[in-house]
Design an enzyme around this catalytic site. Structure first.
Site, PDB file in Angstrom:
ATOM      1  CB  CYS A 127      -0.931  -0.026   1.210  1.00  0.00           C
ATOM      2  SG  CYS A 127      -1.990   1.430   1.308  1.00  0.00           S
ATOM      3  CB  CYS A 172      -0.766   2.472   4.058  1.00  0.00           C
ATOM      4  SG  CYS A 172      -2.169   1.800   3.188  1.00  0.00           S
ATOM      5  CG  ASP A 173       3.092   1.124   4.472  1.00  0.00           C
ATOM      6  OD1 ASP A 173       2.620   1.549   5.535  1.00  0.00           O
ATOM      7  OD2 ASP A 173       2.899  -0.033   4.053  1.00  0.00           O
TER       8      ASP A 173
END
Ligand code: NAP
Length: 304
Positions: A132, A135-136
Site C-alpha cells: 500500500c 499507507c506507507d
C-alpha cells in the site's frame, strides 16, 4: 431473522446498503476493518468516477459510507467465518461466536492485494515490503524505492511515490503495461522514475528488515539496493468464508449474472468478488445496486 445481510463495506456493499435502505429492508452491513470504504481508500487519487472530479480514494470511501448511514443503513463490525444455507435463509457465523440469520445475503468482500510468493516476501512484509503506497509511502521520503507490477495500481503507486521519494524504479515482468495509456505517458515523463522491463524480483534477503533485492532480467540475476519495495501485482478475491456453499466460481471469483444472482437462491454477489471482465469502482457500484434490487425482488416473492 434479518431480510438481508451485506458482507463487506466497500463501494459495492455500501451501494447495496443505500438501495436496501431505500427499499425499507431490515438489514445490516458487516465491515471488517472498522472504517469501511474497501480497497478504494488506499487509492491516492480517483480520476474515473463520474461526477466527482479528482478525489482521494479515502474521501470517496468516506462519502459512500456517510451516504449509506444517512440513508438509514446499520453498519457493524464483523469478520465472517462462514455462511451456511439453512431452511428459510442463511446462518452467518462471525469470528467472535456471534451468529446472524438472514433471508438473503449479498457477498461484497472484494479482493485484497496478491502476493508474489517469492522467498523473503512474507517474512519481510511490514519491514520495507508493502502492498500500500498510500499507507506507507511517507516512510520513504527522499529515498529509493522499487514498485513491482505494470497494472493501474503499480503505475499509480509509482506516480504517487515519485512525488515523495528521490528515485522510483518500476519493474515489469514483461515489456507491456496493463495500466491506462494516459497514466503510462505520465510515468514516462517523470524524471525520477526508472522503468525496468522484462525484470522479475525473485528473492528478498536481509536482517531484521529487507535489504537485498535480487532481480532477474534475461535469465541473469543481480542484486540491487532499495529502501523499500511496493508490490502491486493484482488482486486475490476474498471468498474463503463461502467455501461451505456449492457456489459456481473460478479462481475464487463467484459466478453471477448481471443481476448479482448466484446459483444459490437468496445469495447475491457484488463488486470485485464477482467473476467479470472489468473491476472498477463504477462496475462495483453497479453490482451493488443490482444485487440489492435482486434481493428486494426475491424478498417480495418470499413474503408472498
Ligand atoms: P492488474 O491490472 O491485474 O495488473 C497486475 C500487474 O502485475 C500486471 O502488470 C502483471 O503483469 C503484474 N504481475 C502479476 N503477477 C506478477 C508476478 N508474479 N510478478 C511480476 N508481475 C506480476 O492489477 P492491478 O493493477 O492491481 O489492478 C486490479 C484491477 O483494479 C484492474 O482491473 C485495474 O484496472 C483496477 N484499478 C483501477 C484503477 C483506476 O481505474 N484508477 C486503479 C487501480 C486499479 P502481466 O501484465 O505480465 O500479467
Amino acid at each position: 431473522m434479518k431480510d438481508l445481510v451485506i458482507i463487506g463495506a466497500g463501494p459495492a456493499g455500501l451501494t447495496a446498503a443505500i438501495y436496501a435502505a431505500r427499499a425499507g429492508l431490515d438489514f445490516t452491513v458487516l465491515e471488517q476493518d472498522g472504517y469501511g470504504g474497501g480497497q478504494i481508500v488506499s487509492s491516492h487519487e480517483v480520476q474515473n468516477y463520474p461526477g466527482t472530479g479528482k478525489l482521494s480514494g479515502e474521501a470517496l470511501g468516506e462519502a459512500f459510507r456517510n451516504q449509506a448511514l444517512e440513508t438509514g443503513a446499520e453498519i457493524q463490525y464483523g469478520v465472517v467465518e462462514s455462511v451456511i444455507r439453512q431452511e428459510n435463509g442463511f446462518r452467518i457465523q462471525l469470528q467472535d461466536d456471534e451468529t446472524l440469520e438472514s433471508k438473503t445475503v449479498i457477498a461484497a468482500t472484494g479482493a485484497v492485494p496478491a502476493a508474489l510468493g517469492i522467498p523473503g516476501e512474507a517474512e519481510y512484509t511490514g519491514n520495507n515490503i508493502s502492498y500500500c503506497a498510500l499507507c506507507d509511502g511517507s516512510l520513504y521520503k527522499g529515498k529509493n524505492v522499487l514498485v513491482i507490477g505494470g497494472g493501474d495500481t503499480a503505475v499509480e503507486d509509482a506516480l504517487y511515490l515519485s512525488a515523495i521519494c528521490k528515485q522510483v524504479t518500476i519493474a515489469l515482468r514483461s515489456s507491456r503495461f496493463r495500466a491506462a495509456g494516459s497514466s503510462v505517458e505520465k510515468l514516462k515523463k517523470r524524471e525520477n522514475i526508472r522503468i525496468l522491463e522484462n525484470t522479475k524480483l525473485v528473492r528478498i534477503e536481509g536482517g531484521k528488515k529487507a535489504e537485498k533485492f535480487i532481480l532477474e532480467q534475461e535469465n541473469r540475476e543481480r542484486e540491487e539496493t532499495f529502501d523499500g519495495v511496493f508490490i502491486a501485482v493484482g488482486i486475490r478475491p476474498v471468498s474463503d468464508y463461502l467455501k461451505e456453499l456449492p457456489l459456481k466460481s473460478e479462481d475464487g471469483y463467484i459466478a453471477a449474472d448481471e443481476t448479482g444472482k448466484t446459483n444459490i437462491e437468496g445469495l447475491y454477489v457484488a463488486g470485485d468478488l464477482r467473476k467479470k471482465a472489468l473491476r472498477q469502482l463504477t462496475t462495483a457500484v453497479s453490482d451493488g445496486a443490482n444485487a440489492a434490487a435482486s434481493a428486494v425482488r426475491y424478498l417480495q416473492e418470499y413474503r408472498g
